[in-house]
Scaffold this motif. Sequence first.
Motif, PDB file in Angstrom:
ATOM      1  N   LYS A  19      55.667 150.041  59.452  1.00  0.00           N
ATOM      2  CA  LYS A  19      56.751 150.857  58.910  1.00  0.00           C
ATOM      3  C   LYS A  19      57.103 151.944  59.914  1.00  0.00           C
ATOM      4  N   PRO A  20      58.324 152.482  59.850  1.00  0.00           N
ATOM      5  CA  PRO A  20      58.660 153.602  60.739  1.00  0.00           C
ATOM      6  C   PRO A  20      57.676 154.772  60.608  1.00  0.00           C
ATOM      7  N   ASP A  21      57.120 154.965  59.427  1.00  0.00           N
ATOM      8  CA  ASP A  21      56.148 156.046  59.223  1.00  0.00           C
ATOM      9  C   ASP A  21      54.845 155.832  59.989  1.00  0.00           C
ATOM     10  N   ASP A  22      54.626 154.626  60.503  1.00  0.00           N
ATOM     11  CA  ASP A  22      53.431 154.362  61.306  1.00  0.00           C
ATOM     12  C   ASP A  22      53.603 154.815  62.761  1.00  0.00           C
ATOM     13  N   THR A  23      54.796 155.246  63.124  1.00  0.00           N
ATOM     14  CA  THR A  23      55.045 155.727  64.478  1.00  0.00           C
ATOM     15  C   THR A  23      54.154 156.925  64.789  1.00  0.00           C
ATOM     16  N   ALA A  24      53.385 156.808  65.868  1.00  0.00           N
ATOM     17  CA  ALA A  24      52.442 157.863  66.243  1.00  0.00           C
ATOM     18  C   ALA A  24      51.769 157.472  67.543  1.00  0.00           C
ATOM     19  N   VAL A  25      51.018 158.415  68.095  1.00  0.00           N
ATOM     20  CA  VAL A  25      50.072 158.088  69.166  1.00  0.00           C
ATOM     21  C   VAL A  25      48.757 157.728  68.491  1.00  0.00           C
ATOM     22  N   TYR A  26      48.223 156.571  68.819  1.00  0.00           N
ATOM     23  CA  TYR A  26      46.984 156.090  68.224  1.00  0.00           C
ATOM     24  C   TYR A  26      45.826 156.319  69.189  1.00  0.00           C
TER      25      TYR A  26
END
Length: 120
Positions: A85-92
């Motif tokens: 989902k777009p909400d999963d966008t992040a630095v992992y």
Amino acid sequence: QVQLVESGGGLVQARGSLRLSCAASGRTLSSAWFRQVPGGKDREFVAAINWSDGSTFYADSVKGRFIISRDNPKNTLYLQMNSLKPDDTAVYYCAAGWILTTRLIDYNYWGQGTQVTVSS
């Protein structure tokens, strides 16, 4: 000192999949994935695994979509991310430590992070 190197991030469309990898230079008891959104205050727990017995924990936000696993002979941690989902966008970030926990403060070693961007 254990060094961690993540790979596998990138740009993917919503409902797509990505697999992150984290190669470790040594063995610890537990490993985890955290993520941090742009401008976010703290890194958010995603998933954790015990290297010995394979037991896992997941954040509610990713349960049923993400799978954490490990390859013991290769000392490599994975995060299979499905139905993104777009909400999963992040630095992992990959992390490693000596207890199985969801708390950021309990992990001793950290990777440099890999960017995951999910477009709508």
